[in-house]
Design an enzyme around this catalytic site. Sequence first.
Site, PDB file in Angstrom:
ATOM      1  N   ASP A   1       0.865  -1.179   0.000  1.00 14.02           N
ATOM      2  CA  ASP A   1       0.000   0.000   0.000  1.00 14.02           C
ATOM      3  C   ASP A   1       0.911   1.241   0.000  1.00 14.02           C
ATOM      4  OD1 ASP A   1      -2.143   1.717   0.029  1.00 14.02           O
ATOM      5  OD2 ASP A   1      -3.171   0.754   1.699  1.00 14.02           O
TER       6      ASP A   1
HETATM    7  C1  NOJ Z   1      -3.986   3.966   0.328  1.00 11.52           C
HETATM    8  C2  NOJ Z   1      -5.182   3.100   0.555  1.00 11.52           C
HETATM    9  O1  NOJ Z   1      -5.058   2.397   1.759  1.00 11.52           O
HETATM   10  C3  NOJ Z   1      -5.434   2.104  -0.569  1.00 11.52           C
HETATM   11  O2  NOJ Z   1      -6.668   1.478  -0.347  1.00 11.52           O
HETATM   12  C4  NOJ Z   1      -5.374   2.781  -1.900  1.00 11.52           C
HETATM   13  O3  NOJ Z   1      -5.684   1.879  -2.922  1.00 11.52           O
HETATM   14  C5  NOJ Z   1      -3.992   3.381  -2.071  1.00 11.52           C
HETATM   15  N1  NOJ Z   1      -3.776   4.376  -1.033  1.00 11.52           N
HETATM   16  C6  NOJ Z   1      -3.784   4.009  -3.442  1.00 11.52           C
HETATM   17  O4  NOJ Z   1      -4.472   5.173  -3.555  1.00 11.52           O
END
Ligand code: NOJ
Length: 733
Positions: free
Chosen positions: A262
């Site tokens: 993530d």
């Molecule tokens: C952080 C989030 O936790 C995740 O769900 C998301 O897909 C990513 N950022 C990318 O934006």
Amino acid sequence: MKESELRTLLSDLSLEEKIGQLIQLPGYFQNAGNITGPAGDMGFTQEDLRLAGSYLSIIGAEKLKKMQTEFMAQHPHHIPLLFMADIINGYRTVFPIPLAQACTFDPELVEDSAAVAAREAAASGIHVTFSPMADLVRDARWGRVMESAGEDPFLSGHMAAAMVRGYQGSDLREPGRIAACLKHFAGYGAPEGGRDYNTVELSERTLREDYLPAYAAAVNAGCELVMTSFNTLNRIPSAANTWLLREILRREMGFEGMIISDWNALEELLAHGIAADPSEAAFLALRAGVDMDMVSPIYACNLKALVENGKVPMKWIDESVWRILSLKNRLGLFEHPFKDADETAEKTVLLSDENRLRARKCAEQSFVLLRNEDALLPLSGTDAVFIGPYAESPLLNGVWSIFADDSDTVSLGSALRRCPQTREVPIARGCTMCDPEQPPIGFQHPLPLETLDAETALEEAVRLAKNAEKVVLCLGEHRECSGEAASRGDLSLPRCQLRLLDAVAAVNSNLIVVLFTGRPLDLRPLAEKAKSILLCWLPGTEGGEAVLNTLLGANNPSGKLSMSFPYCTGQVPVHYNHLNTGRPWKGGIREGRFGSKYQDIPNAPLYPFGYGLSYTTFTCSPVTLSAAHLTRSSTIRAAVTLTNTGTRTGTETVQLYIRDLSGSVARPVRELKGFTRVSLAPGESQEVAFTITEEMLRFYRLSMEYASECGDFDVFIGCDSRTDNGARFTLTE
Ligand code: NOJ
């Protein structure tokens, strides 16, 4: 490209090119070739930008085609970029938030919604979406419950798999298909105290029994990517958790696709305190099996040295690069690097009438009628006034609808003005959406200040309410109050809205509340004062039309709660499929002391999982079983007859729950094992049957073997998770 050609390509790549494939850069580095600004500040070099494998959060056919062309031209092996983005519940045509979509109990509809999102995003050049989120949730304080399918593993699994099918179809190369990235592996939905990014502690049994099944369902549906979660799971951050990624995800679940971290999660391994320096963070993540580093400079700045000094075997790098190249190949990017990016299609596909219609249908099906005393709903058209901050607000999309434009959203107010039957109804705002002293902290942009003369607005609302036959009060949580990094310690509506509720209820008892929210809230004041409550979640682009259709009765509500609405904040986490305890409590709050209970609130949520009313009424006949005994090779047919006992055509979701009365470990008081939507005309009846098999009775036994145990089981079939309509059978050898 043939697999043999892809192998040759991999072996031709330099170490720098290979590491490049493992890097995903954020859209704001768009200015490829220029490392001044944030890229340089973070430690990325010119070389990293030239060799990167992927970008996220950039959209637009024209822009992405140009970027792809320029990028490939300068790349030594002309490898195309992967473009990824968060297409969570629609792209330009926004569908209801996932928690609401799950209330449809209709996987086909959810699949269809995902397919629309995929077609729109693909036309704008996107190859991968960071969806579905299959995190099981039980705590409404966590803002990200809005992105989940709620508290039940079985329903969540069905929804996650449906989304994967909708995005990917059967062949990624088909026009309009994009790859799905399941997230957040694993256990992200159980942060301590409901606070985002917080610690997760789950026993291996609970993890396997309750939290893993929905992820597994998405893996089985063929999702191409998996994203790791931010949290520690039993003290190990997921992005460095070799057991979780290599043992559970890859070996046990058989996942062969690509794993991405993530956002900045590899750098966060330092803050977690499990990596002493960036180099150790890179080592731990690659060892655990993270193929691509989202945004952080950890892989870019450290892997080369780790390979050169022999700490990281080339095999690990090659395996990860192979997975990324294979995905690019399955998407057909080597032959068609733009895939479906097409400026003309963008004009016709995005927000097309057809897509809007589908979004409206999905929204209508997701609404949950929580209460309808005196059959106050549906309205006859002109007998109500509309009051409240949501009456004319176009802020009906969830926070993840980052590529949508609010000006495309039909607010309830504009739907009212468009409809000849309601064109003239009075509308008043009544109060601001948020308490002035507690505005939400915006997801993307600073929020404009709400300006309103509070006293005058309240007076006007009361004046309108006094003279009306019925009042439709449009209340709810601002959309920025749910989603990522939007945990709340108090699930009440804003004080200004409660004040409006009190003032209006004091002058008119025919009160209908239309509720907009991204999460379950404390609805006690509404349940006390409003005769009808229609839960509309955050319904998306066609929200206003869908709400109006429902208020007027053109749509008969059929949604069922995917997540319990707690009695109050102090009751969370609360979920229907809990254990019995040694002292289960069935009596009243004041009827005793030494039970598993509170002194001041009931154990039951205000509105439980699976609950939802209709403008008509249904009854379920007693459960009949085709046999009293089940064996590993036989089945039992469990059936009820559902009858529409009201005066309107309606749809009911019949739910099958099973309870294992005794096992080698304590078993939940009931678990959802099946559901069917049935539409019936007034007076019509239909038999609804489920097949019970031994497989449905399996669980993680004391030995951790996944198997059933002989003994007695209760079956419940009814219209929500509280149903007592049951029968008993015995599982024998
Ligand atoms: C952080 C989030 O936790 C995740 O769900 C998301 O897909 C990513 N950022 C990318 O934006």
